[in-house]
Scaffold this motif. Structure first.
Motif, PDB file in Angstrom:
ATOM      1  N   ARG A  53       0.792  -1.226  -0.011  1.00  0.00           N
ATOM      2  CA  ARG A  53      -0.089  -0.031  -0.018  1.00  0.00           C
ATOM      3  C   ARG A  53       0.885   1.156   0.245  1.00  0.00           C
ATOM      4  NH1 ARG A  53      -3.017   1.414   3.549  1.00  0.00           N
ATOM      5  NH2 ARG A  53      -2.020   0.259   5.554  1.00  0.00           N
ATOM      6  N   LYS A  54       2.097   1.166   0.609  1.00  0.00           N
ATOM      7  CA  LYS A  54       2.886   2.459   0.688  1.00  0.00           C
ATOM      8  C   LYS A  54       3.944   2.357   0.196  1.00  0.00           C
ATOM      9  CE  LYS A  54       0.195   3.636   4.995  1.00  0.00           C
ATOM     10  NZ  LYS A  54       0.193   4.077   6.492  1.00  0.00           N
ATOM     11  N   GLU A  55       4.937   1.199   0.362  1.00  0.00           N
ATOM     12  CA  GLU A  55       6.450   1.413   0.007  1.00  0.00           C
ATOM     13  C   GLU A  55       6.591   1.396  -1.447  1.00  0.00           C
ATOM     14  OE1 GLU A  55       6.772  -1.119   3.157  1.00  0.00           O
ATOM     15  OE2 GLU A  55       6.596   0.802   4.283  1.00  0.00           O
ATOM     16  N   ILE A  56       5.979   0.323  -1.977  1.00  0.00           N
ATOM     17  CA  ILE A  56       5.986   0.010  -3.409  1.00  0.00           C
ATOM     18  C   ILE A  56       5.408   1.448  -4.301  1.00  0.00           C
ATOM     19  CG2 ILE A  56       5.622  -1.336  -5.606  1.00  0.00           C
ATOM     20  CD1 ILE A  56       5.562  -3.707  -3.700  1.00  0.00           C
ATOM     21  N   PRO A  57       4.345   1.771  -4.042  1.00  0.00           N
ATOM     22  CA  PRO A  57       3.804   3.041  -4.694  1.00  0.00           C
ATOM     23  C   PRO A  57       5.000   4.241  -4.387  1.00  0.00           C
ATOM     24  CG  PRO A  57       2.078   1.987  -3.455  1.00  0.00           C
ATOM     25  CD  PRO A  57       3.162   1.252  -3.040  1.00  0.00           C
ATOM     26  N   PHE A  58       5.433   4.456  -3.388  1.00  0.00           N
ATOM     27  CA  PHE A  58       6.501   5.441  -2.995  1.00  0.00           C
ATOM     28  C   PHE A  58       7.624   5.216  -4.063  1.00  0.00           C
ATOM     29  CE2 PHE A  58       9.284   8.615  -0.847  1.00  0.00           C
ATOM     30  CZ  PHE A  58       8.354   9.315  -0.273  1.00  0.00           C
ATOM     31  N   GLU A  76      14.397 -14.516   6.204  1.00  0.00           N
ATOM     32  CA  GLU A  76      13.977 -12.840   6.753  1.00  0.00           C
ATOM     33  C   GLU A  76      13.586 -12.105   5.432  1.00  0.00           C
ATOM     34  OE1 GLU A  76      14.214 -11.698   9.543  1.00  0.00           O
ATOM     35  OE2 GLU A  76      15.574 -12.849  10.766  1.00  0.00           O
ATOM     36  N   SER A  77      12.486 -12.580   4.937  1.00  0.00           N
ATOM     37  CA  SER A  77      11.871 -12.090   3.632  1.00  0.00           C
ATOM     38  C   SER A  77      11.798 -10.528   3.761  1.00  0.00           C
ATOM     39  CB  SER A  77      10.623 -12.964   3.302  1.00  0.00           C
ATOM     40  OG  SER A  77       9.757 -12.717   3.889  1.00  0.00           O
ATOM     41  N   GLU A  78      11.215 -10.018   5.181  1.00  0.00           N
ATOM     42  CA  GLU A  78      10.860  -8.760   5.200  1.00  0.00           C
ATOM     43  C   GLU A  78      12.012  -7.863   5.059  1.00  0.00           C
ATOM     44  OE1 GLU A  78      10.328 -11.036   7.695  1.00  0.00           O
ATOM     45  OE2 GLU A  78       8.234 -11.266   8.247  1.00  0.00           O
ATOM     46  N   ILE A  79      13.168  -8.296   5.563  1.00  0.00           N
ATOM     47  CA  ILE A  79      14.588  -7.614   5.129  1.00  0.00           C
ATOM     48  C   ILE A  79      14.860  -7.653   3.739  1.00  0.00           C
ATOM     49  CG2 ILE A  79      17.002  -7.724   5.585  1.00  0.00           C
ATOM     50  CD1 ILE A  79      16.405  -8.353   8.506  1.00  0.00           C
ATOM     51  N   ALA A  80      14.545  -8.756   3.233  1.00  0.00           N
ATOM     52  CA  ALA A  80      14.973  -8.841   1.903  1.00  0.00           C
ATOM     53  C   ALA A  80      14.366  -7.820   0.947  1.00  0.00           C
ATOM     54  CB  ALA A  80      14.809 -10.323   1.193  1.00  0.00           C
ATOM     55  N   LEU A  81      12.923  -7.886   1.031  1.00  0.00           N
ATOM     56  CA  LEU A  81      12.136  -7.002   0.118  1.00  0.00           C
ATOM     57  C   LEU A  81      12.224  -5.611   0.690  1.00  0.00           C
ATOM     58  CD1 LEU A  81      10.396  -7.186  -2.369  1.00  0.00           C
ATOM     59  CD2 LEU A  81       8.498  -7.377  -0.986  1.00  0.00           C
ATOM     60  N   GLY A  82      12.313  -5.300   1.887  1.00  0.00           N
ATOM     61  CA  GLY A  82      12.592  -3.907   2.329  1.00  0.00           C
ATOM     62  C   GLY A  82      13.799  -3.441   1.995  1.00  0.00           C
ATOM     63  N   ASN A  83      14.739  -4.041   2.051  1.00  0.00           N
ATOM     64  CA  ASN A  83      16.195  -3.798   1.434  1.00  0.00           C
ATOM     65  C   ASN A  83      16.111  -3.086   0.301  1.00  0.00           C
ATOM     66  OD1 ASN A  83      18.869  -3.419   0.611  1.00  0.00           O
ATOM     67  ND2 ASN A  83      18.781  -5.727   0.033  1.00  0.00           N
ATOM     68  N   ILE A  84      15.242  -3.842  -0.843  1.00  0.00           N
ATOM     69  CA  ILE A  84      15.232  -3.320  -2.082  1.00  0.00           C
ATOM     70  C   ILE A  84      14.464  -2.221  -2.418  1.00  0.00           C
ATOM     71  CG2 ILE A  84      14.459  -4.360  -4.613  1.00  0.00           C
ATOM     72  CD1 ILE A  84      14.922  -7.235  -3.296  1.00  0.00           C
ATOM     73  N   VAL A  85      13.218  -2.351  -1.772  1.00  0.00           N
ATOM     74  CA  VAL A  85      12.490  -1.039  -1.875  1.00  0.00           C
ATOM     75  C   VAL A  85      13.016   0.250  -1.242  1.00  0.00           C
ATOM     76  CG1 VAL A  85      10.090  -0.122  -1.206  1.00  0.00           C
ATOM     77  CG2 VAL A  85      10.177  -2.413  -1.955  1.00  0.00           C
ATOM     78  N   VAL A  95       4.638  -3.804 -12.282  1.00  0.00           N
ATOM     79  CA  VAL A  95       4.671  -5.273 -12.412  1.00  0.00           C
ATOM     80  C   VAL A  95       5.118  -5.925 -11.064  1.00  0.00           C
ATOM     81  CG1 VAL A  95       6.165  -7.337 -13.158  1.00  0.00           C
ATOM     82  CG2 VAL A  95       5.293  -5.411 -14.825  1.00  0.00           C
ATOM     83  N   LEU A  96       6.174  -5.181 -10.306  1.00  0.00           N
ATOM     84  CA  LEU A  96       6.250  -5.711  -8.903  1.00  0.00           C
ATOM     85  C   LEU A  96       5.066  -5.448  -7.743  1.00  0.00           C
ATOM     86  CD1 LEU A  96       8.336  -6.711  -6.736  1.00  0.00           C
ATOM     87  CD2 LEU A  96       8.797  -4.218  -6.429  1.00  0.00           C
ATOM     88  N   PHE A  97       4.430  -4.548  -8.075  1.00  0.00           N
ATOM     89  CA  PHE A  97       3.268  -4.323  -7.402  1.00  0.00           C
ATOM     90  C   PHE A  97       2.309  -5.345  -7.527  1.00  0.00           C
ATOM     91  CE2 PHE A  97      -1.096  -2.191  -6.854  1.00  0.00           C
ATOM     92  CZ  PHE A  97      -0.715  -1.754  -5.744  1.00  0.00           C
ATOM     93  N   ILE A  98       2.128  -5.456  -8.879  1.00  0.00           N
ATOM     94  CA  ILE A  98       0.649  -6.646  -9.318  1.00  0.00           C
ATOM     95  C   ILE A  98       1.533  -7.865  -8.757  1.00  0.00           C
ATOM     96  CG2 ILE A  98      -0.099  -7.689 -11.308  1.00  0.00           C
ATOM     97  CD1 ILE A  98       0.235  -5.116 -12.866  1.00  0.00           C
ATOM     98  N   PHE A  99       2.655  -8.346  -8.857  1.00  0.00           N
ATOM     99  CA  PHE A  99       3.061  -9.425  -8.354  1.00  0.00           C
ATOM    100  C   PHE A  99       2.911  -9.866  -7.032  1.00  0.00           C
ATOM    101  CE2 PHE A  99       6.195 -10.776 -11.909  1.00  0.00           C
ATOM    102  CZ  PHE A  99       5.292 -10.788 -12.691  1.00  0.00           C
ATOM    103  N   SER A 100       3.136  -8.439  -6.066  1.00  0.00           N
ATOM    104  CA  SER A 100       3.077  -8.607  -4.654  1.00  0.00           C
ATOM    105  C   SER A 100       1.707  -8.821  -4.104  1.00  0.00           C
ATOM    106  CB  SER A 100       3.536  -7.144  -4.244  1.00  0.00           C
ATOM    107  OG  SER A 100       4.766  -6.989  -4.347  1.00  0.00           O
ATOM    108  N   ARG A 101       0.680  -8.224  -4.990  1.00  0.00           N
ATOM    109  CA  ARG A 101      -0.759  -8.553  -4.693  1.00  0.00           C
ATOM    110  C   ARG A 101      -1.206  -9.757  -4.749  1.00  0.00           C
ATOM    111  NH1 ARG A 101      -4.259  -4.809  -2.325  1.00  0.00           N
ATOM    112  NH2 ARG A 101      -5.926  -5.582  -3.625  1.00  0.00           N
TER     113      ARG A 101
END
Length: 318
Positions: A100-105, A236-245, A284-290
């Motif tokens: 809802r927030k990080e990928i749109p940002f 630690e998938s939250e760290i993995a994706l949070g790191n990229i975003v 595309v990342l947003f769509i995949f994440s949904r």
């Protein structure tokens, strides 16, 4: 010697990332802060430090092609190959806040970049520049992002406090050394890789713009790649994706903002297509994440192939 130092750089990146993720995630749990927040801040800023170093040095040396190409190329690399390979190793769980927030940002960062480099189209200028005032706009957006992070930190700590307290003993000195030592190895290893890979690339006659989008972009993104893969292997998938975003937001708003405040950056017209592609793959990342709040192996394969196709395209274009 150049090739030997390149291998040493890779070794430092891999081991440094392993220690960094271990120390950072332990500190996160001890401070009762969510791993996602650590990924968005300490890990993201730490692994983006090579991009910051390279782009700021390039701005000082008035080499705008490398500075801008490095950021755009790194962000494309992060969303496609880093997310793709990480998901292939271990499917990434995506939190609702990220969708809802990080990928749109992240998408907003790319959109702001596209607008600010469109001087010829919007103002009728002969050339496109990221000016000092544009840099200040980037830094303003970055301060908004930091404010959002602090709000997330406050809410996550309150949520964790409500949960049952654990009696896990935390070695602050050990985890602090792991985090700082790992980060130092990542930064130093990243610089070794970039410097010597660039030297090798120039020896093969590659242009500066191409070097910025490929060798330098991939080299400075190796910390994100290694850190995210290591985090995925440690589940630690939250760290993995949070790191990229977090890294992508940091790269555009802070790295380009700082570099252009130091010295205005002339923008190659070819970079427009790359920025548009960056916006498309963010969608595309947003769509995949949904999709079930998970980026699975199939999506990871698609993103990895997308980067290979992108590399083929820019090599043919240049």
């Amino acid at each position: 010697m150049t090739y030997v130092l390149l291998i040493v750089g890779f070794a430092l990146l891999i081991k440094g990332a392993d220690y960094f993720v271990e120390g950072a995630s332990s500190i996160a749990r001890a401070l009762k802060v969510s791993p996602l927040l650590i990924g968005l801040t300490i890990v993201a800023f730490g692994t983006s430090s090579p991009e910051a170093t390279v782009s700021i040095v390039a701005a000082l040396e008035e080499n705008a092609g490398v500075a801008v190409g490095n950021v755009v190329g790194s962000n494309i690399f992060n969303i496609t190959l880093v997310v793709g390979l990480t998901a292939l190793i271990n499917p990434l769980t995506v939190e609702n806040e990220t969708i809802r927030k990080e990928i749109p940002f992240t998408f907003l960062a790319s959109a702001v970049l596209l607008v600010l480099i469109s001087d010829a189209a919007l103002h009728g200028f002969n050339e496109n520049f990221i000016t000092r005032s544009d840099g200040l706009i980037f830094l303003l957006f970055f301060s908004i992002f930091l404010y959002y992070i602090f709000e997330v930190a406050r809410k996550s700590r309150e949520a964790v406090k409500e949960e049952k307290e654990t009696r896990e003993t935390v070695s602050w000195s050990k985890n602090g050394l792991l985090t700082i030592g790992g980060l130092a190895a990542i930064i130093f290893g990243g610089e070794l890789v970039v410097n010597h890979a660039t030297e090798i690339a120039y020896s093969f006659g590659m242009s500066e713009t191409l070097v910025g989008l490929t060798i330098v972009a991939v080299g400075t993104s190796l910390p994100e790649l290694i850190t995210s893969i290591t985090a995925a292997m440690k589940r630690e998938s939250e760290i993995a994706l949070g790191n990229i975003v977090g890294s992508n937001i940091f790269n555009i708003f802070f790295v380009l903002g700082s570099a252009s405040v130091i010295s205005p950056l002339a923008v190659d017209s070819k970079i427009y297509i790359d920025v548009l592609l960056l916006m498309m793959i963010t969608v595309v990342l947003f769509i995949f994440s949904r999709t079930h709040f998970t980026i699975g192996k199939r999506e990871g394969f698609i993103l990895s192939v997308a980067y290979i196709l992108y590399m083929v395209y820019i090599l043919m274009r240049n």
